[in-house]
Design an enzyme around this catalytic site. Structure first.
Site, PDB file in Angstrom:
ATOM      1  N   GLN A 126       0.835  -1.212   0.000  1.00  0.00           N
ATOM      2  CA  GLN A 126       0.000   0.000   0.000  1.00  0.00           C
ATOM      3  C   GLN A 126       0.863   1.253   0.000  1.00  0.00           C
ATOM      4  OE1 GLN A 126      -2.141   0.593   3.674  1.00  0.00           O
ATOM      5  NE2 GLN A 126      -3.683   1.878   2.726  1.00  0.00           N
ATOM      6  N   GLY A 127       0.801   2.030  -1.060  1.00  0.00           N
ATOM      7  CA  GLY A 127       1.590   3.265  -1.153  1.00  0.00           C
ATOM      8  C   GLY A 127       0.741   4.492  -0.907  1.00  0.00           C
ATOM      9  N   TYR A 128       0.289   4.651   0.318  1.00  0.00           N
ATOM     10  CA  TYR A 128      -0.489   5.839   0.693  1.00  0.00           C
ATOM     11  C   TYR A 128       0.426   6.861   1.384  1.00  0.00           C
ATOM     12  CZ  TYR A 128      -5.388   4.338  -0.131  1.00  0.00           C
ATOM     13  OH  TYR A 128      -6.594   3.985  -0.681  1.00  0.00           O
ATOM     14  N   SER A 129       0.988   6.458   2.546  1.00  0.00           N
ATOM     15  CA  SER A 129       1.692   7.418   3.402  1.00  0.00           C
ATOM     16  C   SER A 129       2.985   7.924   2.781  1.00  0.00           C
ATOM     17  CB  SER A 129       2.022   6.771   4.749  1.00  0.00           C
ATOM     18  OG  SER A 129       0.856   6.310   5.355  1.00  0.00           O
ATOM     19  N   GLU A 244     -10.418  -1.209   4.864  1.00  0.00           N
ATOM     20  CA  GLU A 244      -9.273  -1.457   5.751  1.00  0.00           C
ATOM     21  C   GLU A 244      -9.739  -1.598   7.190  1.00  0.00           C
ATOM     22  OE1 GLU A 244      -6.205   1.489   5.341  1.00  0.00           O
ATOM     23  OE2 GLU A 244      -4.950   0.597   6.895  1.00  0.00           O
ATOM     24  N   SER A 383      -4.799   6.577  12.929  1.00  0.00           N
ATOM     25  CA  SER A 383      -4.336   6.549  14.322  1.00  0.00           C
ATOM     26  C   SER A 383      -5.512   6.747  15.293  1.00  0.00           C
ATOM     27  CB  SER A 383      -3.276   7.628  14.552  1.00  0.00           C
ATOM     28  OG  SER A 383      -3.897   8.877  14.581  1.00  0.00           O
ATOM     29  N   ASN A 384      -5.315   6.273  16.527  1.00  0.00           N
ATOM     30  CA  ASN A 384      -6.416   6.312  17.503  1.00  0.00           C
ATOM     31  C   ASN A 384      -6.845   7.734  17.837  1.00  0.00           C
ATOM     32  OD1 ASN A 384      -6.273   3.583  17.404  1.00  0.00           O
ATOM     33  ND2 ASN A 384      -5.998   3.262  19.612  1.00  0.00           N
ATOM     34  N   GLU A 385      -5.900   8.680  17.779  1.00  0.00           N
ATOM     35  CA  GLU A 385      -6.282  10.079  18.038  1.00  0.00           C
ATOM     36  C   GLU A 385      -7.279  10.554  16.972  1.00  0.00           C
ATOM     37  OE1 GLU A 385      -3.209   8.996  17.988  1.00  0.00           O
ATOM     38  OE2 GLU A 385      -2.309   9.475  19.933  1.00  0.00           O
TER      39      GLU A 385
HETATM   40  C1  LIG Z   1       3.998  -0.272  11.405  1.00  0.00           C
HETATM   41  C2  LIG Z   1       3.327   0.634  10.424  1.00  0.00           C
HETATM   42  C3  LIG Z   1       2.958   0.141   9.189  1.00  0.00           C
HETATM   43  C4  LIG Z   1       2.368   0.994   8.260  1.00  0.00           C
HETATM   44  N1  LIG Z   1       2.079   0.485   7.009  1.00  0.00           N
HETATM   45  C5  LIG Z   1       1.658   1.335   6.050  1.00  0.00           C
HETATM   46  C6  LIG Z   1       1.504   0.871   4.708  1.00  0.00           C
HETATM   47  O1  LIG Z   1       1.707  -0.307   4.399  1.00  0.00           O
HETATM   48  N2  LIG Z   1       1.132   1.753   3.757  1.00  0.00           N
HETATM   49  C7  LIG Z   1       0.874   3.059   4.045  1.00  0.00           C
HETATM   50  O2  LIG Z   1       0.508   3.809   3.136  1.00  0.00           O
HETATM   51  N3  LIG Z   1       1.009   3.548   5.313  1.00  0.00           N
HETATM   52  C8  LIG Z   1       1.409   2.714   6.313  1.00  0.00           C
HETATM   53  N4  LIG Z   1       1.583   3.183   7.602  1.00  0.00           N
HETATM   54  C9  LIG Z   1       1.404   4.603   7.857  1.00  0.00           C
HETATM   55  C10 LIG Z   1       0.266   4.938   8.776  1.00  0.00           C
HETATM   56  O3  LIG Z   1      -0.952   4.855   8.084  1.00  0.00           O
HETATM   57  C11 LIG Z   1       0.556   6.354   9.322  1.00  0.00           C
HETATM   58  O4  LIG Z   1       1.671   6.230  10.192  1.00  0.00           O
HETATM   59  C12 LIG Z   1      -0.612   6.936  10.053  1.00  0.00           C
HETATM   60  O5  LIG Z   1      -1.625   7.276   9.128  1.00  0.00           O
HETATM   61  C13 LIG Z   1      -0.226   8.184  10.878  1.00  0.00           C
HETATM   62  O6  LIG Z   1       0.413   9.124  10.059  1.00  0.00           O
HETATM   63  P1  LIG Z   1       1.831   9.753  10.429  1.00  0.00           P
HETATM   64  O7  LIG Z   1       2.775   8.642  10.774  1.00  0.00           O
HETATM   65  O8  LIG Z   1       2.202  10.691   9.322  1.00  0.00           O
HETATM   66  O9  LIG Z   1       1.606  10.574  11.759  1.00  0.00           O
HETATM   67  P2  LIG Z   1       1.040  12.046  11.867  1.00  0.00           P
HETATM   68  O10 LIG Z   1      -0.158  12.220  11.009  1.00  0.00           O
HETATM   69  O11 LIG Z   1       2.172  12.998  11.700  1.00  0.00           O
HETATM   70  O12 LIG Z   1       0.575  12.062  13.374  1.00  0.00           O
HETATM   71  C14 LIG Z   1       1.474  12.145  14.488  1.00  0.00           C
HETATM   72  C15 LIG Z   1       0.623  12.124  15.760  1.00  0.00           C
HETATM   73  O13 LIG Z   1      -0.268  13.247  15.776  1.00  0.00           O
HETATM   74  C16 LIG Z   1      -1.617  12.804  15.867  1.00  0.00           C
HETATM   75  N5  LIG Z   1      -2.479  13.654  15.054  1.00  0.00           N
HETATM   76  C17 LIG Z   1      -2.291  13.993  13.751  1.00  0.00           C
HETATM   77  N6  LIG Z   1      -3.317  14.781  13.322  1.00  0.00           N
HETATM   78  C18 LIG Z   1      -4.156  14.926  14.390  1.00  0.00           C
HETATM   79  C19 LIG Z   1      -5.396  15.606  14.585  1.00  0.00           C
HETATM   80  N7  LIG Z   1      -5.977  16.273  13.590  1.00  0.00           N
HETATM   81  N8  LIG Z   1      -5.976  15.538  15.813  1.00  0.00           N
HETATM   82  C20 LIG Z   1      -5.405  14.844  16.838  1.00  0.00           C
HETATM   83  N9  LIG Z   1      -4.218  14.172  16.707  1.00  0.00           N
HETATM   84  C21 LIG Z   1      -3.620  14.214  15.502  1.00  0.00           C
HETATM   85  C22 LIG Z   1      -1.594  11.376  15.326  1.00  0.00           C
HETATM   86  O14 LIG Z   1      -2.660  10.623  15.774  1.00  0.00           O
HETATM   87  C23 LIG Z   1      -0.260  10.874  15.855  1.00  0.00           C
HETATM   88  O15 LIG Z   1      -0.352  10.473  17.192  1.00  0.00           O
HETATM   89  C24 LIG Z   1       2.128   2.348   8.577  1.00  0.00           C
HETATM   90  C25 LIG Z   1       2.490   2.840   9.842  1.00  0.00           C
HETATM   91  C26 LIG Z   1       3.079   2.006  10.754  1.00  0.00           C
HETATM   92  C27 LIG Z   1       3.477   2.565  12.082  1.00  0.00           C
END
Ligand SMILES: Cc1cc2nc3c(=O)[nH]c(=O)nc-3n(C[C@H](O)[C@H](O)[C@H](O)COP(=O)(O)OP(=O)(O)OC[C@H]3O[C@@H](n4cnc5c(N)ncnc54)[C@H](O)[C@@H]3O)c2cc1C
Length: 398
Positions: A126-129, A244, A383-385
């Site tokens: 999955q190439g989202y992030s 998902e 994320s849970n937040e």
């Molecule tokens: C082990 C692992 C596997 C993964 N696999 C994939 C994958 O296969 N493909 C893919 O595309 N992605 C993948 N991901 C990415 C995952 O979907 C992102 O890490 C996730 O969406 C959070 O984004 P971020 O890491 O940029 O954190 P950020 O968005 O920068 O967030 C950082 C913190 O701030 C909080 N936060 C952000 N915005 C808000 C808000 N508006 N209100 C309150 N709190 C907030 C978040 O909850 C988090 O605690 C994976 C991540 C992990 C850890």
């Protein structure tokens, strides 16, 4: 609302149990029950066994070679698989990109991609992030520029789970910079063997190679690999995220791991007695058990609503938060149960067939790594937040 399983559903559960007993390879089962390292081959063998039984696409419609199961049947299937120690179905193909291809892909894309997903022959990631685009997915920057009959893709994806195994990646790419961010995103299917793609491992704190960075440097992607319409990718992305989050509560897995926790706590001792008899420790197990029972009822209520054709709404966020908290709490108690034996982080001791020494009991060797790995549950899949924000806005109306 009926929270009881019908005789037909109970018969179905029996059928699933029998199939698993006959088809789940013992070595894979051993790995899952003991938290050992699973390899690509383990997941593929299990998918192939399911495919041979006609159950490769448990969530797919029959017209695409799926089972056509109801939401309750899917739940029973996943619960029995987890209890028996089957590996999780790798979601990226079967549960994520396939529903998008079925709903929005061309007939040619459906014919080309769905059979390989069903049989387990083609591995997807999955190439989202991207760095800076996780929760705020609409801000993705990886660009795809149309040049005649192909797109030229440049940029970087991150956290790409099991990209090291993948044959294909589905990507959100920016195809228009001039419009509202959500309006300029497209959904591309990209062959991982394309020149210009580099996969770099990210080693996580449990010492595992599970996630990666994926770099695109002038990667040529045939225009026929665009799903649906250009710049309409946000709609498909959201549709995929809905898929998902189904079964995200992980009830079956939590039940299996709770049983493992109880086994460990029965073998460990405190003041000469089994740890499970310690009032403080058993109280904490009981709290998890109660939370899990409550979550299961909530999950069944959601399923019951789904059966009446109400698609799951923001209550999926409750399942995600509570389900992941329970799984994390179980691994936390497991590590506490073995105390200092959980401290050494030696991945070699987690490999199947390892015959060297363990610091303590063999079951302790995987616990630290599993504990650390489980921290990811509350981050990925939304994320849970963010889930709490959804509950605040859509359920509580804040
Ligand atoms: C082990 C692992 C596997 C993964 N696999 C994939 C994958 O296969 N493909 C893919 O595309 N992605 C993948 N991901 C990415 C995952 O979907 C992102 O890490 C996730 O969406 C959070 O984004 P971020 O890491 O940029 O954190 P950020 O968005 O920068 O967030 C950082 C913190 O701030 C909080 N936060 C952000 N915005 C808000 C808000 N508006 N209100 C309150 N709190 C907030 C978040 O909850 C988090 O605690 C994976 C991540 C992990 C850890």
């Amino acid at each position: 609302m009926n929270l009881h399983f019908t005789p037909e559903e109970q018969a179905f559960r029996h059928e699933v149990k029998q199939f698993i007993a006959a088809s789940l390879p013992a070595d894979i089962q051993h790995k899952v029950h003991n938290g050992l390292i699973l390899e690509r081959d383990d997941y593929v063998r299990w998918q192939q066994a399911l495919h041979a039984r006609g159950w490769g696409g448990s969530s797919w419609a029959k017209e695409f070679g799926g089972t056509g199961w109801s939401a309750v049947q899917k739940y029973i299937f996943e619960e029995e698989c987890a209890a028996a120690g089957a590996p999780r179905i790798v979601p990226f193909g079967v549960k994520m990109v396939a529903p998008v291809i079925m709903a929005f892909g061309s007939p040619a894309q459906q014919q080309r991609f769905l059979p390989g997903i069903l049989s387990g022959e083609e591995w997807w990631c999955q190439g989202y992030s991207e760095p800076g685009s996780g929760s705020d997915l609409a801000s993705v920057k990886t660009s795809a520029q149309r040049e005649g009959d192909h797109y030229l893709v440049n940029g970087q994806k991150t956290w790409t789970t099991q990209a090291q195994y993948a044959d294909w990646i589905f990507c959100l790419v920016r195809t228009d910079n001039e419009v509202k961010p959500q309006r300029g995103i497209s959904f591309l299917l990209i062959d991982m063997k394309s020149p210009g793609i580099t996969v770099r491992p990210i080693i996580t704190m449990d010492g595992a190679h599970e996630v990666n960075e994926v770099w695109f440097d002038n990667v040529k992607v045939p225009a026929e690999n665009l799903v649906g319409e250009e710049n309409a990718g946000w709609t498909y992305a959201k549709f995929l995220l809905g898929h998902e989050r189904t079964n995200i509560a992980g009830i079956g897995i939590a039940k299996r791991e709770l049983a493992r926790l109880k086994r460990i706590a029965s073998q460990e001792t405190k003041n000469g007695k089994p740890l499970i008899e310690d009032p403080h420790f058993s109280l904490r197990i009981a709290q998890i058990q109660i939370d899990l029972n409550a979550l299961e009822i909530t999950n069944l209520r959601v399923l019951s609503a789904e059966e009446q054709r109400r698609t799951p709404g923001p209550e999926a966020s409750i399942l995600k938060i509570k389900g992941t908290e329970i799984q994390q709490a179980i691994t936390e108690l497991m590590t506490q149960a073995v105390g200092t034996y959980a401290l050494p982080l030696r991945r070699e001791a987690m490999a199947a067939g390892y015959d060297g020494e363990h610091a303590g009991p063999a079951y302790a060797s995987s616990l630290a790594a599993n504990y650390l790995n489980m921290r990811k549950l509350s981050i990925y899949g939304g994320s849970n937040e963010i889930q709490k924000n959804i509950i605040a806005q859509m359920i509580l109306g804040l």
